[in-house]
Design a protein around this motif. Structure first.
Motif, PDB file in Angstrom:
ATOM      1  N   ILE A  26       0.843  -1.199   0.000  1.00 25.83           N
ATOM      2  CA  ILE A  26       0.000   0.000   0.000  1.00 25.83           C
ATOM      3  C   ILE A  26       0.879   1.249   0.000  1.00 25.83           C
ATOM      4  O   ILE A  26       0.606   2.210  -0.727  1.00 25.83           O
ATOM      5  CB  ILE A  26      -0.965  -0.005   1.206  1.00 25.83           C
ATOM      6  N   GLU A  27       1.938   1.218   0.781  1.00 19.90           N
ATOM      7  CA  GLU A  27       2.856   2.364   0.807  1.00 19.90           C
ATOM      8  C   GLU A  27       3.476   2.607  -0.560  1.00 19.90           C
ATOM      9  O   GLU A  27       3.651   3.756  -0.976  1.00 19.90           O
ATOM     10  CB  GLU A  27       3.935   2.149   1.866  1.00 19.90           C
ATOM     11  N   ARG A  28       3.764   1.546  -1.275  1.00 13.65           N
ATOM     12  CA  ARG A  28       4.288   1.705  -2.642  1.00 13.65           C
ATOM     13  C   ARG A  28       3.229   2.321  -3.558  1.00 13.65           C
ATOM     14  O   ARG A  28       3.548   3.143  -4.418  1.00 13.65           O
ATOM     15  CB  ARG A  28       4.765   0.364  -3.187  1.00 13.65           C
ATOM     16  N   CYS A  29       1.977   1.927  -3.358  1.00 11.53           N
ATOM     17  CA  CYS A  29       0.885   2.532  -4.138  1.00 11.53           C
ATOM     18  C   CYS A  29       0.762   4.018  -3.821  1.00 11.53           C
ATOM     19  O   CYS A  29       0.503   4.830  -4.716  1.00 11.53           O
ATOM     20  CB  CYS A  29      -0.437   1.821  -3.845  1.00 11.53           C
ATOM     21  N   LEU A  30       0.950   4.371  -2.560  1.00  6.46           N
ATOM     22  CA  LEU A  30       0.879   5.786  -2.169  1.00  6.46           C
ATOM     23  C   LEU A  30       1.975   6.587  -2.855  1.00  6.46           C
ATOM     24  O   LEU A  30       1.742   7.729  -3.275  1.00  6.46           O
ATOM     25  CB  LEU A  30       0.988   5.926  -0.649  1.00  6.46           C
ATOM     26  N   LEU A  31       3.147   6.002  -2.986  1.00  6.81           N
ATOM     27  CA  LEU A  31       4.240   6.682  -3.680  1.00  6.81           C
ATOM     28  C   LEU A  31       3.903   6.934  -5.150  1.00  6.81           C
ATOM     29  O   LEU A  31       4.421   7.860  -5.766  1.00  6.81           O
ATOM     30  CB  LEU A  31       5.534   5.872  -3.580  1.00  6.81           C
TER      31      LEU A  31
END
Length: 98
Positions: A26-31
């Motif tokens: 999810i954090e990668r998606c946020l990036l």
């Protein structure tokens, strides 16, 4: 139905590691400036993660990081163009013949 075909944590075998993996994704998606729906779709398609799992982890992250997500949603929301209120002439107008 949703089988983990790659080496990684299993939701049933090691739920903490699995949830940490989902959080990391999810954090990668946020990036990548993805919305919640885009993230859910991407993780279901590319990582075979059930949408309900992604949504649950997303909501927990949102609860824990309320101010971050407020700023994040503000930054990814479409903004009206400031120039739309200004009437302009054609950009490449013909020069007058003298």
């Amino acid at each position: 139905m949703y089988h983990n075909h790659h080496l990684g944590p299993c939701l049933l075998c090691n739920p903490r590691s699995y949830i940490r993996m989902v959080q990391h994704l999810i954090e990668r998606c946020l990036l990548l400036h993805m919305s919640c729906d885009q993230c859910i779709k991407a993780l279901a398609e590319h990582a075979s993660i059930r949408p309900i799992v992604t949504l649950t982890v997303w909501r927990e992250l949102q609860k824990e990081n309320r101010h971050f997500f407020q700023a994040y949603f503000h930054s990814i929301s479409p903004r009206p163009l400031m120039g739309s209120y200004i009437q302009r002439g054609p950009r490449f107008a013909r020069r007058k013949q003298y």
